[in-house]
Design a protein around this motif. Structure first.
Motif, short mmCIF file in Angstrom:
data_model
loop_
_atom_site.label_atom_id
_atom_site.label_comp_id
_atom_site.label_asym_id
_atom_site.label_seq_id
_atom_site.Cartn_x
_atom_site.Cartn_y
_atom_site.Cartn_z
N ASN A 1 73.79 59.32 27.10
CA ASN A 1 73.96 60.24 25.99
C ASN A 1 75.37 60.81 25.97
O ASN A 1 75.83 61.39 26.97
CB ASN A 1 72.93 61.37 26.09
CG ASN A 1 73.00 62.35 24.94
OD1 ASN A 1 73.76 63.30 24.98
ND2 ASN A 1 72.22 62.11 23.91
N GLU A 2 76.08 60.65 24.85
CA GLU A 2 77.49 61.06 24.78
C GLU A 2 77.67 62.55 24.96
O GLU A 2 78.55 63.00 25.72
CB GLU A 2 78.08 60.61 23.44
CG GLU A 2 79.57 60.91 23.32
CD GLU A 2 80.15 60.51 21.96
OE1 GLU A 2 81.38 60.54 21.83
OE2 GLU A 2 79.35 60.19 21.05
N LEU A 3 76.84 63.35 24.30
CA LEU A 3 76.97 64.80 24.39
C LEU A 3 76.71 65.27 25.82
O LEU A 3 77.43 66.15 26.33
CB LEU A 3 76.00 65.49 23.43
CG LEU A 3 75.99 67.01 23.42
CD1 LEU A 3 77.37 67.58 23.14
CD2 LEU A 3 74.97 67.55 22.41
N LEU A 4 75.72 64.70 26.49
CA LEU A 4 75.42 65.07 27.87
C LEU A 4 76.61 64.76 28.78
O LEU A 4 77.00 65.58 29.61
CB LEU A 4 74.17 64.34 28.36
CG LEU A 4 73.78 64.58 29.83
CD1 LEU A 4 73.50 66.06 30.09
CD2 LEU A 4 72.56 63.74 30.20
N HIS A 5 77.21 63.59 28.61
CA HIS A 5 78.32 63.19 29.46
C HIS A 5 79.55 64.07 29.23
O HIS A 5 80.16 64.57 30.19
CB HIS A 5 78.67 61.71 29.22
CG HIS A 5 77.84 60.77 30.02
ND1 HIS A 5 78.28 60.16 31.17
CD2 HIS A 5 76.55 60.35 29.85
CE1 HIS A 5 77.33 59.40 31.67
NE2 HIS A 5 76.26 59.49 30.88
N VAL A 6 79.91 64.28 27.97
CA VAL A 6 81.13 65.04 27.67
C VAL A 6 80.98 66.50 28.10
O VAL A 6 81.87 67.08 28.73
CB VAL A 6 81.47 64.96 26.16
CG1 VAL A 6 82.62 65.89 25.82
CG2 VAL A 6 81.82 63.52 25.78
N ASN B 1 73.87 59.37 35.89
CA ASN B 1 73.60 58.00 36.32
C ASN B 1 72.40 57.40 35.60
O ASN B 1 72.18 56.19 35.65
CB ASN B 1 73.35 57.96 37.83
CG ASN B 1 74.60 58.28 38.62
OD1 ASN B 1 75.71 58.02 38.17
ND2 ASN B 1 74.43 58.85 39.81
N LEU B 2 71.61 58.25 34.92
CA LEU B 2 70.37 57.80 34.28
C LEU B 2 70.40 57.93 32.76
O LEU B 2 69.40 57.65 32.11
CB LEU B 2 69.19 58.61 34.83
CG LEU B 2 68.94 58.50 36.34
CD1 LEU B 2 67.92 59.53 36.79
CD2 LEU B 2 68.44 57.09 36.68
N SER B 3 71.52 58.37 32.21
CA SER B 3 71.60 58.59 30.77
C SER B 3 72.96 58.15 30.23
O SER B 3 73.97 58.31 30.90
CB SER B 3 71.39 60.08 30.45
OG SER B 3 71.63 60.35 29.08
N SER C 1 65.12 66.09 28.20
CA SER C 1 64.25 65.12 27.54
C SER C 1 63.78 65.64 26.19
O SER C 1 63.64 64.86 25.23
CB SER C 1 63.04 64.79 28.43
OG SER C 1 62.33 65.95 28.78
N GLU C 2 63.57 66.95 26.07
CA GLU C 2 63.17 67.52 24.78
C GLU C 2 64.25 67.32 23.73
O GLU C 2 63.96 67.22 22.53
CB GLU C 2 62.87 69.01 24.93
CG GLU C 2 61.54 69.35 25.58
CD GLU C 2 61.58 69.29 27.11
OE1 GLU C 2 60.56 69.59 27.73
OE2 GLU C 2 62.65 68.95 27.66
N LYS C 3 65.51 67.26 24.17
CA LYS C 3 66.63 67.05 23.25
C LYS C 3 67.05 65.58 23.18
O LYS C 3 68.13 65.26 22.66
CB LYS C 3 67.81 67.92 23.67
CG LYS C 3 67.53 69.41 23.52
CD LYS C 3 68.76 70.25 23.85
CE LYS C 3 68.48 71.73 23.64
NZ LYS C 3 69.67 72.57 23.94
N ASN C 4 66.19 64.72 23.72
CA ASN C 4 66.42 63.26 23.66
C ASN C 4 67.73 62.84 24.32
O ASN C 4 68.38 61.89 23.90
CB ASN C 4 66.39 62.77 22.21
CG ASN C 4 65.05 63.01 21.54
OD1 ASN C 4 64.01 62.74 22.13
ND2 ASN C 4 65.08 63.53 20.33
N MET C 5 68.11 63.56 25.38
CA MET C 5 69.30 63.19 26.13
C MET C 5 69.00 62.22 27.27
O MET C 5 69.90 61.56 27.78
CB MET C 5 69.98 64.45 26.69
CG MET C 5 70.60 65.33 25.62
SD MET C 5 71.41 66.77 26.35
CE MET C 5 72.37 67.35 24.94
#
Length: 387
Positions: free
Chosen positions: A356-361, A352-354, A254-258
């Motif tokens: 965010n492209e960077l988080l997924h990849v 399942n809750l985000s 959350s701090e990294k807005n993911m």
């Protein structure tokens, strides 16, 4: 590093007859440096001598001399390198430093044909820090030392693909124009591009001392791993061992807005409530980049939140937990492959809750790298089958 420290380091190089210069930003870097220095001292069969430069991170880590455990086998002089603001590092200063690097590189290439009296090891995490080369613009130094770059483990980032690093650059709004305006050396000197260039030129020797082999799935480098463990065991007096314990490792999503913090907290609260029902003693180790009081509202009689700067990899052998649970942290890789502890990842619950492209990849790559070494669950109920 300011002019005074730079000149002092030049004097040490000229008159000190040192074996290494290392640079670290995080406690994980410090551990990798210690492991290599232990290996070097053992190979040379003597106490080694050198310099460690501590780069101050922008608020997330507090690194100091206490993070290093090399004093029993190395004489070390420490330097602290404060980050320069954009106003402090002018284009003219950056250009002047770059000229020194070019001159240093020329001297190294010229002297490569001759025998050097001494090898100096330049130890950096993941990529070459080419600013080290500027010291060799002095003939007294380039004639005396043969530089060898040692690249130590950065953590998960060491093993991620170019695709992920491109997304990181995109998130940081990386561009050459912005680089020149803001901080030429900080953006270009510690970089995969310069590392690749030096490999291509073959003007300096580069050795990787990574904890794992770059394969899918990851495989451990046994000799290097043993040195890591030996350093970790130097701090074995934490007295944390307890029966039926679980270590939870969190990350600053959350701090990294993911993702939203409320979603992040809901996952963690559900997990801790479930573990409390099973009467496990739960130790939660937040990431240094997370808000200091982030988990204070989670109440549980068996929950202990570890808020000090102690690195998780040093907690694990002292606590000896039954399980380690987290998301995509480097700690999960180490708990599974380095210590053989049953390790569980909740990253699929995050995905399942985000969106965010960077988080997924990066998460999908993490899963490929770990293979069957870690259990991946889609909900808390699936943990019941493992615990």
């Amino acid at each position: 590093m300011d002019g005074k420290d730079y000149n002092k380091l030049l004097e040490i190089l000229i008159h000190g007859n040192i074996d290494f210069i290392a640079i670290a930003v995080s406690p994980w870097h410090a551990l990798g440096i210690d492991a290599f220095l232990y290996e070097l001292s053992d190979r040379l069969d003597r106490k080694i001598k050198g310099v460690i430069i501590i780069e101050q991170h922008s608020g997330n880590y507090t690194l100091n001399e206490g993070n290093f455990y090399s004093n029993s086998f190395a004489d070390i002089e420490y330097f602290s390198n404060e980050s320069q603001s954009n106003n402090e590092l002018t284009l003219s200063i950056a250009f002047y430093k770059t000229i020194k690097i070019i001159r240093g590189l020329f001297n190294i290439i010229h002297e490569k044909k001759t025998k050097k009296n001494k090898t100096i090891y330049l130890v950096t995490p993941l990529w070459v820090n080419i600013s080290f080369i500027r010291y060799f613009c002095k003939k007294d130094i380039s004639n005396r030392y043969k530089p060898v770059f040692i690249l130590v483990d950065e953590g998960l980032g060491t093993y991620l693909s170019k695709k992920v690093w491109k997304l990181v650059d995109k998130k940081q709004n990386y561009s050459i124009i912005k680089t020149v305006k803001q901080d030429l050396l900080n953006k270009l000197s510690i970089d995969k591009r310069t590392t690749s260039l030096l490999r291509f030129l073959k003007c300096v020797e580069l050795n990787e001392r990574f904890l794992f082999k770059k394969s899918i799935p990851l495989k451990i480098n046994s000799n290097i791993a043993e040195n890591y463990k030996k350093i970790i065991n130097l701090q074995n007096d934490l007295r944390m061992a307890t029966n039926d314990s679980i270590l939870i490792i969190t990350q600053p999503f959350s701090e990294k807005n993911m993702m939203l913090q409320k979603d992040e907290m809901n996952i963690m609260k559900s997990l801790i409530d479930y573990l409390n029902e099973l009467e496990y003693k739960v130790f939660l180790k937040p990431h240094p980049a997370e808000k200091i009081n982030k988990y204070d509202n989670i109440t549980c009689p068996n929950l202990i939140i570890i808020k000090d700067d102690l690195m998780a990899e040093k907690i694990i052998p002292n606590l000896n937990p039954n399980f380690v649970i987290g998301y995509t942290s480097t700690v999960l890789i180490n708990s599974s492959l380095l210590y053989g502890i049953t390790t569980i990842s909740l990253v699929d619950m995050l995905l399942n809750l985000s969106n965010n492209e960077l988080l997924h990849v990066s998460s999908l790559e993490f899963k490929k790298l770990m293979g069957n070494s870690i259990y991946f669950v889609n909900c808390i109920d699936e943990i019941k089958k493992l615990i």
